[in-house]
Motif scaffolding. Structure first.
Motif, mmCIF file in Angstrom:
data_model
loop_
_atom_site.group_PDB
_atom_site.id
_atom_site.type_symbol
_atom_site.label_atom_id
_atom_site.label_comp_id
_atom_site.label_asym_id
_atom_site.label_seq_id
_atom_site.Cartn_x
_atom_site.Cartn_y
_atom_site.Cartn_z
ATOM 1 N N ARG A 1 -24.433 78.877 -103.094
ATOM 2 C CA ARG A 1 -23.831 78.772 -101.754
ATOM 3 C C ARG A 1 -23.425 77.345 -101.415
ATOM 4 O O ARG A 1 -23.028 77.075 -100.277
ATOM 5 N N GLY A 2 -23.532 76.451 -102.386
ATOM 6 C CA GLY A 2 -23.167 75.060 -102.131
ATOM 7 C C GLY A 2 -23.956 74.512 -100.946
ATOM 8 O O GLY A 2 -25.118 74.872 -100.736
ATOM 9 N N ASP A 3 -23.298 73.655 -100.128
ATOM 10 C CA ASP A 3 -23.996 73.113 -98.951
ATOM 11 C C ASP A 3 -23.460 73.772 -97.677
ATOM 12 O O ASP A 3 -23.640 73.269 -96.576
ATOM 13 N N PHE A 4 -22.775 74.910 -97.849
ATOM 14 C CA PHE A 4 -22.082 75.549 -96.732
ATOM 15 C C PHE A 4 -23.005 75.814 -95.532
ATOM 16 O O PHE A 4 -22.699 75.452 -94.404
ATOM 17 N N ASP A 5 -24.144 76.444 -95.780
ATOM 18 C CA ASP A 5 -24.971 76.896 -94.654
ATOM 19 C C ASP A 5 -25.630 75.733 -93.910
ATOM 20 O O ASP A 5 -25.604 75.687 -92.683
ATOM 21 N N LEU A 6 -26.205 74.792 -94.665
ATOM 22 C CA LEU A 6 -26.870 73.666 -93.990
ATOM 23 C C LEU A 6 -25.845 72.824 -93.229
ATOM 24 O O LEU A 6 -26.089 72.409 -92.090
ATOM 25 N N THR A 7 -24.680 72.613 -93.831
ATOM 26 C CA THR A 7 -23.645 71.817 -93.159
ATOM 27 C C THR A 7 -23.181 72.511 -91.890
ATOM 28 O O THR A 7 -23.056 71.907 -90.818
ATOM 29 N N SER A 8 -22.960 73.794 -91.991
ATOM 30 C CA SER A 8 -22.458 74.551 -90.852
ATOM 31 C C SER A 8 -23.472 74.576 -89.692
ATOM 32 O O SER A 8 -23.113 74.359 -88.533
ATOM 33 N N HIS A 9 -24.740 74.809 -90.022
ATOM 34 C CA HIS A 9 -25.763 74.823 -88.957
ATOM 35 C C HIS A 9 -25.953 73.427 -88.364
ATOM 36 O O HIS A 9 -26.237 73.283 -87.181
ATOM 37 N N SER A 10 -25.789 72.432 -89.189
ATOM 38 C CA SER A 10 -25.929 71.073 -88.702
ATOM 39 C C SER A 10 -24.812 70.765 -87.701
ATOM 40 O O SER A 10 -25.054 70.217 -86.626
ATOM 41 N N GLN A 11 -23.587 71.173 -88.077
ATOM 42 C CA GLN A 11 -22.451 70.933 -87.171
ATOM 43 C C GLN A 11 -22.607 71.698 -85.865
ATOM 44 O O GLN A 11 -22.404 71.155 -84.781
ATOM 45 N N HIS A 12 -22.995 72.966 -85.929
ATOM 46 C CA HIS A 12 -23.086 73.785 -84.711
ATOM 47 C C HIS A 12 -24.264 73.413 -83.824
ATOM 48 O O HIS A 12 -24.173 73.500 -82.610
ATOM 49 N N SER A 13 -25.397 73.042 -84.441
ATOM 50 C CA SER A 13 -26.592 72.778 -83.631
ATOM 51 C C SER A 13 -26.678 71.313 -83.207
ATOM 52 O O SER A 13 -27.424 70.972 -82.295
ATOM 53 N N GLY A 14 -25.965 70.452 -83.925
ATOM 54 C CA GLY A 14 -26.064 69.022 -83.641
ATOM 55 C C GLY A 14 -27.325 68.401 -84.228
ATOM 56 O O GLY A 14 -27.636 67.241 -83.980
ATOM 57 N N LYS A 15 -28.085 69.181 -85.002
ATOM 58 C CA LYS A 15 -29.323 68.669 -85.626
ATOM 59 C C LYS A 15 -29.036 68.323 -87.083
ATOM 60 O O LYS A 15 -28.360 69.083 -87.785
ATOM 61 N N LYS A 16 -29.586 67.199 -87.501
ATOM 62 C CA LYS A 16 -29.358 66.769 -88.880
ATOM 63 C C LYS A 16 -30.170 67.651 -89.838
ATOM 64 O O LYS A 16 -31.389 67.790 -89.666
ATOM 65 N N LEU A 17 -29.525 68.268 -90.808
ATOM 66 C CA LEU A 17 -30.252 69.086 -91.784
ATOM 67 C C LEU A 17 -30.017 68.489 -93.167
ATOM 68 O O LEU A 17 -29.224 69.003 -93.961
ATOM 69 N N THR A 18 -30.697 67.390 -93.410
ATOM 70 C CA THR A 18 -30.519 66.706 -94.691
ATOM 71 C C THR A 18 -31.878 66.473 -95.338
ATOM 72 O O THR A 18 -32.920 66.737 -94.727
ATOM 73 N N TYR A 19 -31.830 65.944 -96.526
ATOM 74 C CA TYR A 19 -33.052 65.661 -97.284
ATOM 75 C C TYR A 19 -33.005 64.193 -97.676
ATOM 76 O O TYR A 19 -31.981 63.719 -98.184
ATOM 77 N N LEU A 20 -34.107 63.506 -97.415
ATOM 78 C CA LEU A 20 -34.146 62.082 -97.773
ATOM 79 C C LEU A 20 -34.675 61.975 -99.202
ATOM 80 O O LEU A 20 -35.833 62.281 -99.476
ATOM 81 N N ASP A 21 -33.779 61.590 -100.088
ATOM 82 C CA ASP A 21 -34.167 61.474 -101.497
ATOM 83 C C ASP A 21 -35.089 60.268 -101.643
ATOM 84 O O ASP A 21 -34.682 59.128 -101.402
ATOM 85 N N PRO A 22 -36.370 60.496 -102.030
ATOM 86 C CA PRO A 22 -37.314 59.381 -102.056
ATOM 87 C C PRO A 22 -36.960 58.340 -103.109
ATOM 88 O O PRO A 22 -37.375 57.189 -103.008
ATOM 89 N N GLU A 23 -36.203 58.757 -104.133
ATOM 90 C CA GLU A 23 -35.869 57.777 -105.177
ATOM 91 C C GLU A 23 -34.729 56.852 -104.765
ATOM 92 O O GLU A 23 -34.793 55.648 -104.952
ATOM 93 N N THR A 24 -33.691 57.426 -104.168
ATOM 94 C CA THR A 24 -32.524 56.606 -103.821
ATOM 95 C C THR A 24 -32.548 56.155 -102.358
ATOM 96 O O THR A 24 -31.741 55.346 -101.932
ATOM 97 N N ASN A 25 -33.476 56.765 -101.588
ATOM 98 C CA ASN A 25 -33.548 56.508 -100.151
ATOM 99 C C ASN A 25 -32.257 56.904 -99.410
ATOM 100 O O ASN A 25 -31.925 56.333 -98.380
ATOM 101 N N GLN A 26 -31.531 57.851 -99.970
ATOM 102 C CA GLN A 26 -30.282 58.327 -99.362
ATOM 103 C C GLN A 26 -30.493 59.742 -98.813
ATOM 104 O O GLN A 26 -31.230 60.532 -99.412
ATOM 105 N N HIS A 27 -29.806 60.038 -97.703
ATOM 106 C CA HIS A 27 -29.842 61.411 -97.172
ATOM 107 C C HIS A 27 -28.799 62.244 -97.898
ATOM 108 O O HIS A 27 -27.637 61.830 -98.000
ATOM 109 N N ILE A 28 -29.194 63.397 -98.393
ATOM 110 C CA ILE A 28 -28.200 64.294 -99.005
ATOM 111 C C ILE A 28 -28.319 65.685 -98.383
ATOM 112 O O ILE A 28 -29.365 66.040 -97.840
ATOM 113 N N VAL A 29 -27.222 66.427 -98.458
ATOM 114 C CA VAL A 29 -27.299 67.830 -98.039
ATOM 115 C C VAL A 29 -27.528 68.639 -99.318
ATOM 116 O O VAL A 29 -26.669 68.670 -100.202
#
Ligand code: ATP
Length: 457
Positions: free
Chosen positions: A278-306
């Protein structure tokens, strides 16, 4: 198409035979039958209920209990309608509907083989297809107007996406990890033939596997193999299953790959389980509609990814129907025709039947004792009605792997006879060693499943 062996043998029952067995033996009844039933609704009887519980538990065991990387949740069936706006269901969860101008019958356009109406048989009477939304809705709360409009969930998946952040922060799981859920879903299906294959109320078992985008295609392949193995571990024969990759036109716009586990039903190959990327479709879509960030903080790179998502999605009712088709057999024992379900001991509603040879009171205390001893570990049915031959047949027909017979000698030698369903072979064992003997026999009846690496996709 990746892996499509033609079946070595077809299933032995047609739909009518199975529907009749299911009703006769108490697996599945038409819902509210005393009121004439209700289209495509079914009530599960004692055996069906137990069998569903077994399948449900086996899924949970394989997907949650035996794994460190998957956790379970139970989300609400009726939830904030915004969920279904964000997921695209309110605007896009449609099937093409056509209406016959002659008899006004309504059908799913993609299920019709030609331009002949399946109801009245007239040719060329079908109208133009229009998109029909399959969401079942209701009004929630004391005021009966549109402000209370809510939906019965059409899939369990969204409950897991909207809880992504809650689950990740409370469990501190690192990618890749999964969220699993089992429960009822509802779809206002246009055509609902084929018994419990397609109903408007059904139960799903779905798992969303969140992963790094770079790993997602490899994990899609991983889950295709694992899911195929799981169906085989429940006893469905490999030659009746295939994996079919969706071609480009079939794929949803956000999906990089989707495969179906298909079974060879009497009406042809059909979807048993879908395994979607499903790719990142669902998390991205819910994030856009709810205004809440739905990402994961990669502990190795310290970057947020969906994260990307791989989703194995299965219907419990469809799995049960499939197992019944696969297990159904007719053979001959002592010149008499017998119907037998070759169910795996883990799936069978009854694992051991305890049968006193005669109804005489003298056998009952020992038979009851044997039955309570076995009940602690196995699903036992006690049956002292009719002849022993008829009782064996009845147990064969519901797929009971073993029968234990208590006879007059049992009172002297403290031993009983175990009769095996598939071979009808009988062995005498001491009551003191019965639990071990039953355990051993059941183990021998469990399907042998190839390892992950042995599965080709
Ligand atoms: P179909 O093409 O058969 O309508 P689908 O592709 O819409 O199915 P999914 O949305 O992928 O199905 O649902 C996942 C699984 O849920 C299916 O593989 C099936 O096992 C089960 N399922 C879906 N719809 C129904 C239904 N109406 N009745 C029973 N089971 C269903």
């Amino acid at each position: 198409m990746s892996d499509t062996p033609e079946p070595a043998s077809g299933v032995k029952a047609d739909l009518e035979t199975l529907v009749s067995l299911a009703k006769r033996r108490g697996f599945v009844f038409p819902s509210a039958e005393i009121y004439g039933g209700f289209a495509a609704a079914y009530d599960y009887g004692p055996l069906g209920t137990q069998m569903r519980r077994n399948i449900r538990d086996l899924w949970w065991r394989a997907m949650v209990q035996e794994r460190d990387d998957i956790v379970g949740i139970e989300a609400a069936i009726i939830t904030n309608p915004e969920v279904w706006v964000a997921s695209g269901h309110v605007s896009n969860f449609t099937d093409p509907l056509v209406e016959c101008r002659e008899c006004q019958g309504r059908f799913r356009a993609d299920h019709l083989e030609d331009d002949v109406c399946p109801n009245c048989g007239k040719r060329g009477t079908m109208g133009t297809p229009r998109q029909f939304n399959m969401m079942l809705s209701t009004i929630v709360g004391p005021v009966s107007d549109e402000s209370g409009r809510a939906y019965m969930r059409p899939e369990t998946a969204q409950g897991m996406f909207v809880n992504f952040d809650n689950v990740q922060t409370t469990t501190r799981k690192r990618l890749p990890f999964g969220i699993a859920q089992q429960g009822k879903s509802f779809r206002n299906e246009i055509t609902v033939k084929q018994f419990i294959f397609r109903t408007r109320e059904f139960e799903q078992m779905e798992m969303e596997y969140f992963c790094h985008p770079d790993e997602s295609l490899a994990l899609h392949t991983y889950w295709k193999k694992e899911r195929l193995r799981w169906h085989m571990s429940l006893g469905i024969r490999r030659e009746h299953l295939r994996l079919r990759d969706h071609d480009r036109e079939e794929l949803s716009h956000y999906s990089q790959a989707t495969s179906d586990v298909e079974f060879h039903y009497p009406w042809g190959w059909g979807e048993l389980e879908g395994i979607a990327h499903r790719g990142d479709f669902d998390l991205t879509s819910h994030s856009q509609h709810s205004g809440k960030k739905l990402t994961y903080l990669d502990p190795e790179t310290n970057q947020h990814i969906v994260p990307h998502v791989v989703e194995p999605a299965l219907g419990l009712d469809r799995e049960m129907l499939t197992i019944l088709f696969d297990a159904y057999d007719e053979d001959e024992i002592g010149g008499e025709k017998r119907v037998v379900l070759h169910l795996s001991p883990d799936v069978a509603p009854v694992t051991v039947a305890v049968l006193p040879l005669s109804k005489k009171d003298t056998l009952e205390p020992t038979a009851r004792e044997v039955s309570s001893m076995l009940r602690k570990q196995f699903r036992v049915q006690y049956d002292d009605t009719q002849s022993i031959g008829r009782r064996y047949r009845r147990q064969d027909e519901i797929g009971t792997p073993l029968c234990v017979t208590v006879d007059f000698d049992s009172l002297e030698d403290h031993a009983v006879t175990i009769r095996e369903r598939d071979t009808t072979e009988q062995i005498r064992v001491p009551i003191a060693g019965l639990v071990d003997a039953v355990t051993e026999r059941l183990d021998a009846l469990r399907p042998v499943v190839p390892s992950h690496d042995e599965i080709e996709v």
